[in-house]
Design a protein around this motif. Structure first.
Motif, PDB file in Angstrom:
ATOM      1  N   ILE A   2      34.055  50.287  34.733  1.00 40.33           N
ATOM      2  CA  ILE A   2      32.980  49.668  35.510  1.00 40.33           C
ATOM      3  C   ILE A   2      33.470  49.458  36.946  1.00 40.33           C
ATOM      4  CG2 ILE A   2      31.496  47.633  35.721  1.00 40.33           C
ATOM      5  CD1 ILE A   2      30.949  49.283  33.182  1.00 40.33           C
ATOM      6  N   LYS A   3      32.651  49.794  37.893  1.00 44.37           N
ATOM      7  CA  LYS A   3      33.010  49.609  39.302  1.00 44.37           C
ATOM      8  C   LYS A   3      33.056  48.119  39.632  1.00 44.37           C
ATOM      9  CE  LYS A   3      31.643  53.970  41.240  1.00 44.37           C
ATOM     10  NZ  LYS A   3      32.999  54.423  41.385  1.00 44.37           N
ATOM     11  N   TRP A   4      34.006  47.745  40.511  1.00 45.89           N
ATOM     12  CA  TRP A   4      34.150  46.352  40.935  1.00 45.89           C
ATOM     13  C   TRP A   4      32.831  45.808  41.474  1.00 45.89           C
ATOM     14  CZ3 TRP A   4      35.568  41.633  41.176  1.00 45.89           C
ATOM     15  CH2 TRP A   4      35.249  40.857  42.282  1.00 45.89           C
ATOM     16  N   THR A  78      43.733  40.901  43.648  1.00 50.88           N
ATOM     17  CA  THR A  78      43.016  41.970  42.953  1.00 50.88           C
ATOM     18  C   THR A  78      42.391  41.487  41.652  1.00 50.88           C
ATOM     19  OG1 THR A  78      44.971  42.727  41.736  1.00 50.88           O
ATOM     20  CG2 THR A  78      44.558  43.723  43.911  1.00 50.88           C
ATOM     21  N   ALA A  79      42.580  40.213  41.311  1.00 50.77           N
ATOM     22  CA  ALA A  79      42.112  39.666  40.037  1.00 50.77           C
ATOM     23  C   ALA A  79      40.589  39.517  39.995  1.00 50.77           C
ATOM     24  CB  ALA A  79      42.768  38.310  39.787  1.00 50.77           C
ATOM     25  N   HIS A  80      40.049  39.639  38.787  1.00 49.64           N
ATOM     26  CA  HIS A  80      38.621  39.406  38.543  1.00 49.64           C
ATOM     27  C   HIS A  80      38.340  37.944  38.228  1.00 49.64           C
ATOM     28  CE1 HIS A  80      39.113  43.670  36.868  1.00 49.64           C
ATOM     29  NE2 HIS A  80      38.526  43.795  38.047  1.00 49.64           N
ATOM     30  N   ILE A  81      39.351  37.273  37.734  1.00 52.08           N
ATOM     31  CA  ILE A  81      39.217  35.872  37.315  1.00 52.08           C
ATOM     32  C   ILE A  81      40.437  35.115  37.827  1.00 52.08           C
ATOM     33  CG2 ILE A  81      39.095  34.289  35.342  1.00 52.08           C
ATOM     34  CD1 ILE A  81      38.044  36.677  33.681  1.00 52.08           C
ATOM     35  N   TRP A  82      40.194  33.920  38.366  1.00 55.65           N
ATOM     36  CA  TRP A  82      41.289  33.025  38.719  1.00 55.65           C
ATOM     37  C   TRP A  82      41.266  31.840  37.769  1.00 55.65           C
ATOM     38  CZ3 TRP A  82      40.715  32.321  44.721  1.00 55.65           C
ATOM     39  CH2 TRP A  82      41.123  33.498  45.371  1.00 55.65           C
ATOM     40  N   ARG A 137      39.659  44.223  41.801  1.00 53.26           N
ATOM     41  CA  ARG A 137      38.835  43.606  42.844  1.00 53.26           C
ATOM     42  C   ARG A 137      39.171  44.206  44.200  1.00 53.26           C
ATOM     43  NH1 ARG A 137      38.716  38.630  46.174  1.00 53.26           N
ATOM     44  NH2 ARG A 137      40.857  38.107  45.626  1.00 53.26           N
ATOM     45  N   GLN A 138      38.131  44.455  44.967  1.00 55.96           N
ATOM     46  CA  GLN A 138      38.274  44.996  46.325  1.00 55.96           C
ATOM     47  C   GLN A 138      38.234  43.834  47.313  1.00 55.96           C
ATOM     48  OE1 GLN A 138      38.625  48.467  46.536  1.00 55.96           O
ATOM     49  NE2 GLN A 138      38.656  48.184  44.325  1.00 55.96           N
ATOM     50  N   GLN A 139      39.218  43.743  48.169  1.00 59.51           N
ATOM     51  CA  GLN A 139      39.227  42.677  49.179  1.00 59.51           C
ATOM     52  C   GLN A 139      38.245  43.005  50.274  1.00 59.51           C
ATOM     53  OE1 GLN A 139      43.634  42.617  49.691  1.00 59.51           O
ATOM     54  NE2 GLN A 139      43.297  40.422  49.514  1.00 59.51           N
ATOM     55  N   ALA A 140      37.508  41.979  50.707  1.00 66.47           N
ATOM     56  CA  ALA A 140      36.514  42.162  51.773  1.00 66.47           C
ATOM     57  C   ALA A 140      37.138  41.938  53.125  1.00 66.47           C
ATOM     58  CB  ALA A 140      35.360  41.206  51.575  1.00 66.47           C
TER      59      ALA A 140
END
Length: 140
Positions: A2-4, A78-82, A137-140
């Protein structure tokens, strides 16, 4: 995989959803673990159910539940969850979406407000998790 951005869009849709202990859908409500879980399922992942846990889970219980659909990471960027501190340990999770000047905009279930909200968090006080099957995760 699945794409970020697909996953992040599903997380954002949960803002305003009611908070329900062990909730896993926008319709029934979600808890803090339910936010990333429901978003991943809505994005297209097939995840196993998470075993029941107390309304105030210990840090170990939280890690045990997250490990069923996530892998630990040492890189919170890069994490999806903290996993973040909350009364006696890292007992709450938030979903980081966008880095901003004062921290990172995160989505999480806030029981005091009885809804899913956006809040700023700092990444220096977290433990990170990657959801199996979602791009980093992609950083903005």
């Amino acid at each position: 995989m699945i794409k970020w951005q697909t996953y992040a869009n599903e997380v954002a849709k949960l803002v305003g959803c009611k908070v329900t202990h062990e909730g896993r859908t926008a319709i029934t409500g979600v808890d803090c673990v339910g936010v990333p879980y429901a978003a991943a399922v809505a994005a297209g992942l097939q995840l196993d159910a998470i075993p029941s846990y107390s309304a105030q889970p210990t840090q170990a219980e939280l890690c045990s539940g997250l490990s069923l659909f996530c892998d630990e990471t040492d890189d919170p960027h890069t994490a999806h969850i903290w996993q973040v501190p909350f009364i006696g340990g890292a007992r709450h999770v938030v979903v980081p979406l966008q880095d901003v000047a004062n921290g990172t905009l995160c989505v999480h279930a806030w029981s005091k407000r009885n809804k899913v909200v956006e809040s700023l968090f700092k990444s220096n006080a977290v433990h990170g998790w990657h959801i199996k099957g979602v791009e980093w995760r992609q950083q903005a």
